[in-house]
Design an enzyme around this catalytic site. Structure first.
Site, PDB file in Angstrom:
ATOM      1  N   HIS A 262     -11.771   8.182  19.390  1.00 58.14           N
ATOM      2  CA  HIS A 262     -12.790   7.544  19.541  1.00 58.14           C
ATOM      3  C   HIS A 262     -12.553   6.153  19.665  1.00 58.14           C
ATOM      4  O   HIS A 262     -12.027   5.709  20.774  1.00 58.14           O
ATOM      5  CB  HIS A 262     -13.973   7.904  18.667  1.00 58.14           C
ATOM      6  CG  HIS A 262     -15.389   7.519  18.747  1.00 58.14           C
ATOM      7  ND1 HIS A 262     -15.936   7.138  19.899  1.00 58.14           N
ATOM      8  CD2 HIS A 262     -16.543   7.818  17.713  1.00 58.14           C
ATOM      9  CE1 HIS A 262     -17.306   6.739  19.766  1.00 58.14           C
ATOM     10  NE2 HIS A 262     -17.454   7.276  18.343  1.00 58.14           N
ATOM     11  N   HIS A 301     -12.487  11.957  29.299  1.00 60.00           N
ATOM     12  CA  HIS A 301     -13.823  11.643  28.486  1.00 60.00           C
ATOM     13  C   HIS A 301     -14.731  12.927  28.411  1.00 60.00           C
ATOM     14  O   HIS A 301     -14.557  13.639  29.401  1.00 60.00           O
ATOM     15  CB  HIS A 301     -14.705  10.667  29.258  1.00 60.00           C
ATOM     16  CG  HIS A 301     -15.809  10.087  28.124  1.00 60.00           C
ATOM     17  ND1 HIS A 301     -16.967  10.724  28.124  1.00 60.00           N
ATOM     18  CD2 HIS A 301     -15.821   8.867  27.389  1.00 60.00           C
ATOM     19  CE1 HIS A 301     -17.858   9.971  26.950  1.00 60.00           C
ATOM     20  NE2 HIS A 301     -16.990   8.915  26.619  1.00 60.00           N
ATOM     21  N   ASP A 357     -12.117   2.443  27.341  1.00 60.66           N
ATOM     22  CA  ASP A 357     -10.862   1.813  26.535  1.00 60.66           C
ATOM     23  C   ASP A 357      -9.733   1.287  27.366  1.00 60.66           C
ATOM     24  O   ASP A 357      -8.773   0.802  26.725  1.00 60.66           O
ATOM     25  CB  ASP A 357     -10.448   2.784  25.423  1.00 60.66           C
ATOM     26  CG  ASP A 357     -11.641   2.870  24.135  1.00 60.66           C
ATOM     27  OD1 ASP A 357     -12.291   1.917  23.918  1.00 60.66           O
ATOM     28  OD2 ASP A 357     -11.945   3.943  23.854  1.00 60.66           O
TER      29      ASP A 357
HETATM   30  N1  CMC Z   1      -4.139  12.777  29.046  1.00 64.74           N
HETATM   31  C1  CMC Z   1      -3.743  13.889  29.198  1.00 64.74           C
HETATM   32  N2  CMC Z   1      -4.631  15.191  29.429  1.00 64.74           N
HETATM   33  C2  CMC Z   1      -5.752  15.034  29.233  1.00 64.74           C
HETATM   34  C3  CMC Z   1      -6.416  13.606  28.634  1.00 64.74           C
HETATM   35  C4  CMC Z   1      -5.475  12.667  28.598  1.00 64.74           C
HETATM   36  N3  CMC Z   1      -6.168  11.518  28.167  1.00 64.74           N
HETATM   37  N4  CMC Z   1      -7.648  14.001  28.392  1.00 64.74           N
HETATM   38  C5  CMC Z   1      -7.673  15.303  28.735  1.00 64.74           C
HETATM   39  N5  CMC Z   1      -6.697  15.909  28.963  1.00 64.74           N
HETATM   40  C6  CMC Z   1      -6.586  17.239  29.736  1.00 64.74           C
HETATM   41  C7  CMC Z   1      -6.533  18.175  28.371  1.00 64.74           C
HETATM   42  O1  CMC Z   1      -5.305  18.450  27.907  1.00 64.74           O
HETATM   43  C8  CMC Z   1      -7.267  19.412  29.007  1.00 64.74           C
HETATM   44  O2  CMC Z   1      -6.224  20.142  29.658  1.00 64.74           O
HETATM   45  P1  CMC Z   1      -6.147  21.624  29.955  1.00 64.74           P
HETATM   46  O3  CMC Z   1      -7.286  21.913  30.464  1.00 64.74           O
HETATM   47  O4  CMC Z   1      -4.775  21.991  30.686  1.00 64.74           O
HETATM   48  O5  CMC Z   1      -5.897  22.118  28.531  1.00 64.74           O
HETATM   49  C9  CMC Z   1      -8.425  19.109  29.942  1.00 64.74           C
HETATM   50  O6  CMC Z   1      -7.749  17.668  30.326  1.00 64.74           O
HETATM   51  C10 CMC Z   1      -9.698  18.707  29.349  1.00 64.74           C
HETATM   52  O7  CMC Z   1      -9.557  17.853  28.043  1.00 64.74           O
HETATM   53  P2  CMC Z   1     -10.257  17.887  26.864  1.00 64.74           P
HETATM   54  O8  CMC Z   1      -9.389  18.013  25.614  1.00 64.74           O
HETATM   55  O9  CMC Z   1     -11.026  19.471  26.650  1.00 64.74           O
HETATM   56  O10 CMC Z   1     -11.285  17.121  26.711  1.00 64.74           O
HETATM   57  P3  CMC Z   1     -12.250  16.409  25.404  1.00 64.74           P
HETATM   58  O11 CMC Z   1     -13.505  16.273  26.217  1.00 64.74           O
HETATM   59  O12 CMC Z   1     -12.137  17.667  24.398  1.00 64.74           O
HETATM   60  O13 CMC Z   1     -11.433  15.168  25.232  1.00 64.74           O
HETATM   61  C11 CMC Z   1     -11.055  13.062  24.622  1.00 64.74           C
HETATM   62  C12 CMC Z   1     -12.010  13.809  25.705  1.00 64.74           C
HETATM   63  C13 CMC Z   1     -11.664  11.514  25.331  1.00 64.74           C
HETATM   64  C14 CMC Z   1     -10.882  13.068  23.362  1.00 64.74           C
HETATM   65  C15 CMC Z   1      -9.769  13.364  25.746  1.00 64.74           C
HETATM   66  O14 CMC Z   1      -9.841  12.969  27.029  1.00 64.74           O
HETATM   67  C16 CMC Z   1      -8.642  12.033  24.814  1.00 64.74           C
HETATM   68  O15 CMC Z   1      -7.928  12.519  24.125  1.00 64.74           O
HETATM   69  N6  CMC Z   1      -8.516  10.914  25.728  1.00 64.74           N
HETATM   70  C17 CMC Z   1      -7.510  10.139  25.492  1.00 64.74           C
HETATM   71  C18 CMC Z   1      -8.033   9.158  24.304  1.00 64.74           C
HETATM   72  C19 CMC Z   1      -9.232   8.326  24.636  1.00 64.74           C
HETATM   73  O16 CMC Z   1      -8.916   7.426  25.679  1.00 64.74           O
HETATM   74  N7  CMC Z   1     -10.561   8.135  23.971  1.00 64.74           N
HETATM   75  C20 CMC Z   1     -11.483   7.088  24.475  1.00 64.74           C
HETATM   76  C21 CMC Z   1     -12.629   7.848  24.901  1.00 64.74           C
HETATM   77  S1  CMC Z   1     -14.071   6.935  25.493  1.00 64.74           S
HETATM   78  C22 CMC Z   1     -14.356   5.838  24.190  1.00 64.74           C
HETATM   79  C23 CMC Z   1     -15.098   6.410  23.057  1.00 64.74           C
HETATM   80  O17 CMC Z   1     -15.832   7.290  23.387  1.00 64.74           O
HETATM   81  O18 CMC Z   1     -14.906   5.984  22.078  1.00 64.74           O
END
Ligand code: CMC
Length: 421
Positions: A262, A301, A357
């Site tokens: 986050h 996201h 971010d």
């Molecule tokens: N790098 C590589 N792969 C990713 C990433 C990433 N940053 N984000 C998502 N994926 C892939 C994930 O592995 C999954 O692939 P598959 O379908 O093959 O398993 C697919 O994309 C869907 O991802 P998810 O994990 O279901 O997405 P989520 O909605 O649960 O997670 C997130 C969202 C923001 C936690 C995630 O994208 C992430 O960890 N990003 C990096 C950390 C980040 O930048 N966070 C800041 C968010 S914005 C500011 C805030 O709100 O605080």
């Protein structure tokens, strides 16, 4: 065609029709129809937990609006303090309302001496400023015991105190962590400039921040002020639903913001860019991400399946900051990462774009903030959003948040005395 869905219990053949209202389907109708059968949605990806009139987020189309106003217009023309008023009160202030608001916030920036002397100074010298922040926000609750009164007038008083004191606590946490003396607020400065003064002032009688940097920080504060039902706002609403006072609920929300998924992601971005080290290492890093060995920090996201509009504004703001500070050497790696990722089918297929971010850490770093402070810089403005949700929740007379679970543990079994195990 009716704007409704029909649910059929295939065991009995019975059906109910539930209307679709504002894009949602009332789950209480389901609960009454099928008592004891729950929607299983552990991370709330398909659940609307609130009806909210604060922030509109259309992730498919990359749209973000506060109280109906596009984020681009607010970032261009407004100030953080005005946006905070908008979020809390629902409308932009008149000139008189804004002057009153500005005066109130400016004159509540001081913290009780005991918060500073006994609390902040009690932390170990290398304490993370987010840990200090979470604890001192919670401690404020003990300094304002009347905050337990949740009538609108009393809550409003705490709202002003919290928005006003966050920069003071944040800067105090930083100064403690580097062994510098605490700097008292300067009421002649505006919100962002005052924060910069409390951060950086040394021996000069008055610290005048570079206006371009103060404005850039104010824009970043606007962009971070609210983001509907994210993890920390959900924590705020959950804790608020038990009628905990605004300080305790804000401390809980700040704690939720701390995590690297986050508010901690901007720090993770800088660590990632530093570890990559040079542009020619970018393709290899992307391969590691695709192999599932790494995450591309600052990408992806839960809601945005398009370019995060805040990232677009931040990218532009970064140019204004770098014109003053000189370019952050990590910028070229970031630009290359973005270019490679946006043309790679792994990221295209999963609709992974830069989020807020991806570039914010680069700006903070260029402005001289240590990485430990990045999430703190997120918490300062998000306080206005959290409190807007808290007020909305109280006004809605919400029931206490209490989800159900699917029990997947052992069936009943008899206790076995320790000597027989
Ligand atoms: N790098 C590589 N792969 C990713 C990433 C990433 N940053 N984000 C998502 N994926 C892939 C994930 O592995 C999954 O692939 P598959 O379908 O093959 O398993 C697919 O994309 C869907 O991802 P998810 O994990 O279901 O997405 P989520 O909605 O649960 O997670 C997130 C969202 C923001 C936690 C995630 O994208 C992430 O960890 N990003 C990096 C950390 C980040 O930048 N966070 C800041 C968010 S914005 C500011 C805030 O709100 O605080």
């Amino acid at each position: 065609m009716a704007d409704s869905i029909t649910i059929t219990d295939n065991r009995t053949g019975e059906s109910i029709e539930v209307p679709i209202i504002d894009g949602g389907v009332d789950a209480t109708a389901w609960a009454k129809f099928l008592p004891g059968t729950w929607f299983h949605d552990p991370s709330f990806g398909a659940t609307s937990a609130a009806a909210s009139a604060i922030t509109e987020l259309d992730g498919e189309n990359g749209i973000l609006r506060y109280r109906g106003y596009p984020i681009e217009q607010l970032a261009e023309s407004s100030s953080y303090l005005e946006v905070a008023y908008l979020l809390i009160h629902g409308e932009l202030p008149s000139p008189e309302q804004f002057e009153d608001w500005r005066y109130e916030i400016t004159h509540h920036t001081f913290i009780h001496e005991n918060v500073r002397k006994r609390f902040m100074e009690g932390f170990h010298h290398d304490a993370h400023p987010m840990g200090i922040l979470v604890s001192t926000i919670a401690a404020l609750s003990t300094f304002y015991p009347n905050a337990k009164d949740l009538s609108p007038e009393v809550v409003n008083k705490q709202v002003i105190r919290l928005i006003a004191k966050m920069p003071t606590l944040a800067a105090g946490a930083y100064r403690h962590s580097v062994g510098m003396p605490f700097v008292y607020p300067d009421n002649s400065l505006d919100f962002a400039a005052n924060f910069l003064s409390m951060m950086w002032k040394t021996a000069e009688p008055r610290y005048d921040a570079n206006p371009a940097l103060a404005r850039a920080l104010d824009v970043l504060f606007i962009l971070h002020a609210d983001h509907e039902q994210n993890c920390s706002t959900t924590a705020m609403r959950t804790v608020g639903s038990s009628h905990a006072d605004p300080y305790i609920a804000t401390a809980a929300a700040t704690a939720a913001l701390y995590g690297p998924r986050h508010g901690g992601a901007n720090e993770a971005v800088i660590r990632m860019l530093t570890a990559i080290g040079s542009i020619d290492q970018v393709p290899a890093y992307i391969e590691q991400v695709k192999a599932g060995e790494e995450r591309l920090q600052g990408f992806g996201h839960r809601v945005y399946k398009n370019y995060d509009p805040r990232a677009r504004i931040i990218k532009q703001t970064s140019e204004e900051v770098f014109a003053v500070t000189g370019k952050n050497p990590l910028l070229d790696i970031a630009l290359k990462l973005e270019e490679v990722a946006l043309s790679d089918s792994y990221f295209i297929d999963r609709k992974l774009y830069p989020n807020v971010d991806f570039y914010s850490g680069l700006i903070y770093q260029a402005m001289g903030f240590p990485m430990d402070m990045f999430t703190v810089l997120f918490a300062i403005p998000r306080t206005a959003g959290w409190l807007a949700h808290y007020i909305e929740l109280l006004a809605q007379d919400s029931r206490i948040y209490r989800p159900r679970q699917l029990y997947v543990g052992h069936p009943v079994r008899d206790y076995v005395p320790i000597e027989r195990r």
